[in-house]
Design a protein around this motif. Structure first.
Motif, PDB file in Angstrom:
ATOM      1  N   PRO A   6       0.724  -1.253   0.039  1.00 22.56           N
ATOM      2  CA  PRO A   6       0.031  -0.017   0.013  1.00 22.56           C
ATOM      3  C   PRO A   6       0.951   1.197  -0.119  1.00 22.56           C
ATOM      4  CG  PRO A   6      -0.738  -1.568   1.738  1.00 22.56           C
ATOM      5  CD  PRO A   6       0.296  -2.134   1.067  1.00 22.56           C
ATOM      6  N   ALA A   7       1.975   1.375   0.767  1.00 23.44           N
ATOM      7  CA  ALA A   7       2.823   2.416   0.779  1.00 23.44           C
ATOM      8  C   ALA A   7       3.452   2.653  -0.672  1.00 23.44           C
ATOM      9  CB  ALA A   7       3.845   2.256   1.744  1.00 23.44           C
ATOM     10  N   CYS A   8       3.751   1.717  -1.260  1.00 23.36           N
ATOM     11  CA  CYS A   8       4.443   1.693  -2.708  1.00 23.36           C
ATOM     12  C   CYS A   8       3.085   2.436  -3.336  1.00 23.36           C
ATOM     13  CB  CYS A   8       4.895   0.524  -3.005  1.00 23.36           C
ATOM     14  SG  CYS A   8       5.745   0.499  -4.544  1.00 23.36           S
ATOM     15  N   ARG A   9       2.201   1.704  -3.591  1.00 22.35           N
ATOM     16  CA  ARG A   9       1.074   2.228  -4.525  1.00 22.35           C
ATOM     17  C   ARG A   9       0.706   3.508  -4.094  1.00 22.35           C
ATOM     18  NH1 ARG A   9      -0.825  -2.974  -3.422  1.00 22.35           N
ATOM     19  NH2 ARG A   9      -2.161  -2.590  -1.647  1.00 22.35           N
ATOM     20  N   GLU A  10       0.720   4.197  -2.919  1.00 22.06           N
ATOM     21  CA  GLU A  10       0.335   5.833  -2.605  1.00 22.06           C
ATOM     22  C   GLU A  10       1.527   6.461  -2.934  1.00 22.06           C
ATOM     23  OE1 GLU A  10      -1.788   8.597  -1.501  1.00 22.06           O
ATOM     24  OE2 GLU A  10      -2.300   6.537  -1.218  1.00 22.06           O
ATOM     25  N   SER A  11       2.530   6.057  -2.915  1.00 23.61           N
ATOM     26  CA  SER A  11       4.002   6.748  -3.525  1.00 23.61           C
ATOM     27  C   SER A  11       3.628   6.997  -5.178  1.00 23.61           C
ATOM     28  CB  SER A  11       5.036   5.976  -3.391  1.00 23.61           C
ATOM     29  OG  SER A  11       6.210   6.634  -3.919  1.00 23.61           O
ATOM     30  N   ILE A  12       3.224   6.087  -5.651  1.00 18.01           N
ATOM     31  CA  ILE A  12       3.071   5.977  -7.156  1.00 18.01           C
ATOM     32  C   ILE A  12       2.027   6.792  -7.455  1.00 18.01           C
ATOM     33  CG2 ILE A  12       2.258   4.841  -9.643  1.00 18.01           C
ATOM     34  CD1 ILE A  12       4.315   2.422  -8.193  1.00 18.01           C
ATOM     35  N   ILE A  13       0.852   6.660  -6.752  1.00 14.17           N
ATOM     36  CA  ILE A  13      -0.322   7.577  -6.961  1.00 14.17           C
ATOM     37  C   ILE A  13      -0.305   9.089  -6.774  1.00 14.17           C
ATOM     38  CG2 ILE A  13      -2.645   8.207  -6.073  1.00 14.17           C
ATOM     39  CD1 ILE A  13      -2.768   4.823  -5.670  1.00 14.17           C
ATOM     40  N   SER A  14       0.680   9.300  -5.770  1.00 10.85           N
ATOM     41  CA  SER A  14       0.911  10.764  -5.403  1.00 10.85           C
ATOM     42  C   SER A  14       1.859  11.371  -6.547  1.00 10.85           C
ATOM     43  CB  SER A  14       1.862  10.824  -4.117  1.00 10.85           C
ATOM     44  OG  SER A  14       3.224  10.340  -4.613  1.00 10.85           O
ATOM     45  N   THR A  15       2.476  10.782  -7.527  1.00 14.09           N
ATOM     46  CA  THR A  15       3.227  11.240  -8.843  1.00 14.09           C
ATOM     47  C   THR A  15       2.312  11.468  -9.894  1.00 14.09           C
ATOM     48  OG1 THR A  15       3.580   9.383  -9.857  1.00 14.09           O
ATOM     49  CG2 THR A  15       5.308  10.036  -8.079  1.00 14.09           C
ATOM     50  N   TRP A  16       1.030  11.463  -9.698  1.00 18.79           N
ATOM     51  CA  TRP A  16      -0.052  11.372 -10.918  1.00 18.79           C
ATOM     52  C   TRP A  16      -0.164  13.052 -11.278  1.00 18.79           C
ATOM     53  CZ3 TRP A  16      -1.937  10.394 -15.064  1.00 18.79           C
ATOM     54  CH2 TRP A  16      -3.258  11.027 -15.469  1.00 18.79           C
ATOM     55  N   PRO A  17      -0.115  13.930 -10.368  1.00 18.89           N
ATOM     56  CA  PRO A  17      -0.427  15.378 -10.933  1.00 18.89           C
ATOM     57  C   PRO A  17       0.811  15.813 -11.940  1.00 18.89           C
ATOM     58  CG  PRO A  17      -0.757  15.177  -8.574  1.00 18.89           C
ATOM     59  CD  PRO A  17      -0.279  13.745  -8.849  1.00 18.89           C
ATOM     60  N   GLU A  18       2.144  15.282 -11.336  1.00 16.79           N
ATOM     61  CA  GLU A  18       3.389  15.485 -12.397  1.00 16.79           C
ATOM     62  C   GLU A  18       3.441  14.829 -13.688  1.00 16.79           C
ATOM     63  OE1 GLU A  18       8.153  15.843 -11.970  1.00 16.79           O
ATOM     64  OE2 GLU A  18       6.939  15.342 -10.063  1.00 16.79           O
ATOM     65  N   PRO A  45      -4.192   4.660 -15.213  1.00 11.67           N
ATOM     66  CA  PRO A  45      -5.037   4.209 -16.042  1.00 11.67           C
ATOM     67  C   PRO A  45      -5.843   5.275 -16.677  1.00 11.67           C
ATOM     68  CG  PRO A  45      -5.495   3.013 -13.939  1.00 11.67           C
ATOM     69  CD  PRO A  45      -4.147   4.247 -13.955  1.00 11.67           C
ATOM     70  N   ALA A  46      -5.748   6.590 -16.065  1.00  8.60           N
ATOM     71  CA  ALA A  46      -6.482   7.594 -16.699  1.00  8.60           C
ATOM     72  C   ALA A  46      -5.566   8.511 -17.873  1.00  8.60           C
ATOM     73  CB  ALA A  46      -6.823   8.823 -15.485  1.00  8.60           C
ATOM     74  N   LEU A  47      -4.367   7.981 -17.883  1.00  9.26           N
ATOM     75  CA  LEU A  47      -3.291   8.664 -18.540  1.00  9.26           C
ATOM     76  C   LEU A  47      -3.791   8.682 -20.202  1.00  9.26           C
ATOM     77  CD1 LEU A  47      -0.579  10.200 -19.392  1.00  9.26           C
ATOM     78  CD2 LEU A  47       0.408   7.933 -19.378  1.00  9.26           C
ATOM     79  N   GLN A  48      -3.858   9.540 -20.992  1.00  7.54           N
ATOM     80  CA  GLN A  48      -4.154   9.530 -22.449  1.00  7.54           C
ATOM     81  C   GLN A  48      -3.016  10.315 -23.093  1.00  7.54           C
ATOM     82  OE1 GLN A  48      -6.431   7.592 -24.005  1.00  7.54           O
ATOM     83  NE2 GLN A  48      -6.873   6.872 -21.739  1.00  7.54           N
ATOM     84  N   VAL A  49      -2.537   9.823 -24.005  1.00  8.32           N
ATOM     85  CA  VAL A  49      -1.455  10.673 -24.845  1.00  8.32           C
ATOM     86  C   VAL A  49      -2.136  10.788 -26.333  1.00  8.32           C
ATOM     87  CG1 VAL A  49       0.590   9.479 -23.447  1.00  8.32           C
ATOM     88  CG2 VAL A  49       0.004   8.381 -25.616  1.00  8.32           C
ATOM     89  N   ARG A  50      -1.359  11.717 -26.889  1.00  8.67           N
ATOM     90  CA  ARG A  50      -1.829  12.275 -28.175  1.00  8.67           C
ATOM     91  C   ARG A  50      -1.436  11.251 -29.337  1.00  8.67           C
ATOM     92  NH1 ARG A  50      -1.394  18.262 -30.885  1.00  8.67           N
ATOM     93  NH2 ARG A  50      -2.301  17.531 -32.825  1.00  8.67           N
TER      94      ARG A  50
END
Length: 131
Positions: A6-18, A45-50
């Motif tokens: 869970p700590a690792c997942r939280e760390s990855i999720i926290s980078t989403w804004p960047e 999963p929400a990442l979309q690239v052009r």
């Protein structure tokens, strides 16, 4: 990258804004980009690239059956790009398969491919505006 705790997942999720600020609806370039993009999509999963530009696929089309090895490090050698990589060396961790090295190597390869008619057309198809 696949978060087991869970700590690792939280760390990855926290980078989403960047990640969102730098990659969302942008053109991304990579050598065998499908691999990296699959990891990004698993984490975000929400990442979309052009658009995804794959230098491995493009190099194989520009130089079909010319090289026995189309790995990024091999192509740097075959296309005489290693001298430029040596001149760019940014830090003591600047070596193959490290993120910064591979990013610079992929950039040099992309610039090389853009100097060929086929590469330019594959990267920037005439009917398509990227920017």
């Amino acid at each position: 990258v696949y978060a087991a705790s869970p700590a690792c997942r939280e760390s990855i999720i926290s980078t989403w804004p960047e990640v969102h600020a730098h990659l969302q609806n942008k053109v991304i370039v990579g050598h065998n980009i499908g691999y990296d993009y699959a990891i990004l999509k698993k984490c975000f999963p929400a990442l979309q690239v052009r658009q995804k530009i794959d230098t491995l696929q493009i190099t194989r089309q520009v130089y079909p059956k010319i090289f026995s090895d189309y790995s990024l490090t091999s192509l740097l050698d075959c296309l005489d790009l290693n001298k430029q990589m040596d001149e760019i060396k940014l830090n003591e961790h600047f070596s193959p398969h490290r993120a910064l090295y591979d990013t610079v190597a992929c950039t040099l390869l992309t610039l090389h491919l853009l100097q060929t008619d086929i590469g330019r057309e594959l990267i920037f198809p005439s009917q398509q505006a990227l920017f």
